[in-house]
Scaffold this motif. Structure first.
Motif: not given
Length: 205
Positions: A135-136, A163-165, A168-169, A176-177
């Protein structure tokens, strides 16, 4: 999931990667046949032809073996995503491809084998080290695309980058999960395009 290439902290013992890889390869096949939850280290030892004590020289637990299998799977997804991004010319297109490649690779690798899916589900539920590291790296990759887009003038610069990243994540996370992705099968074909378009509109300068 092929030959092991990633070694989490939980791996231990002699620096004999051939033996470690042999254990992981055999474990992957065994888990695929009998399932992760139902398999014990004793079962693996019998299947591989090693003693249980010998396996414990390289792995402290069944989870440590499962974590290496999981890490290799996640690295494969990450490699496909990176390759998709590298083939794009502009930051907006990189973001679109990131959504698409991540969803397609995750679906294929998490669900191509339902018994191996148990490992991915355990990893996500128990928050294994391999999941944290993955995830990192994905968030770092996303930040790089956003930073490039700000430099080219494609993306707005007012909102703090981290904050933006993160926002979106969180939009990407259901794809992803594996625990969340299994509930999104009905939308996996159109979702990457719709979500990336929505995100790109929000990033307009």
């Amino acid at each position: 999931m092929n030959k092991a290439t990633t070694y989490p902290v939980s791996a231990r013992g002699p620096a004999d990667h051939d033996v470690r890889d042999q254990i992981v390869t055999a474990a992957t096949e065994h888990f695929s046949r009998y399932g992760y939850e139902k398999t014990t280290v004793s079962d693996l030892a019998k299947a591989i032809g090693f003693s249980k004590a010998y396996i414990y020289k390289f792995f402290e637990s069944k989870q440590a073996i499962g974590e290496m299998i999981c890490a290799n799977c996640l690295r494969e997804i990450e490699t496909e995503v990176s390759a998709a991004i590298a083939g794009a010319d502009t930051p907006p297109e990189k973001l679109r491809r990131m959504f698409k490649a991540m969803t397609e690779a995750s679906l294929r690798l998490f669900f191509q084998d339902r018994k191996l899916y148990e490992i991915a589900a355990s990893a996500a539920t128990e928050r294994w080290q391999a999941v944290h590291a993955y995830e990192e790296r994905i968030q770092k990759l996303l930040q790089d695309v956003l930073q490039e887009g700000r430099q080219t003038g494609d993306f707005e610069r007012k909102t703090p980058l981290d904050e933006t990243a993160l926002a979106i994540y969180l939009v990407m996370r259901p794809y992803l999960n594996p625990l969340l992705l299994q509930h999104s099968f009905d939308y996996n074909k159109e979702a990457p395009a719709h979500l990336s378009s929505l995100v790109l509109r929000s990033l307009s300068p």
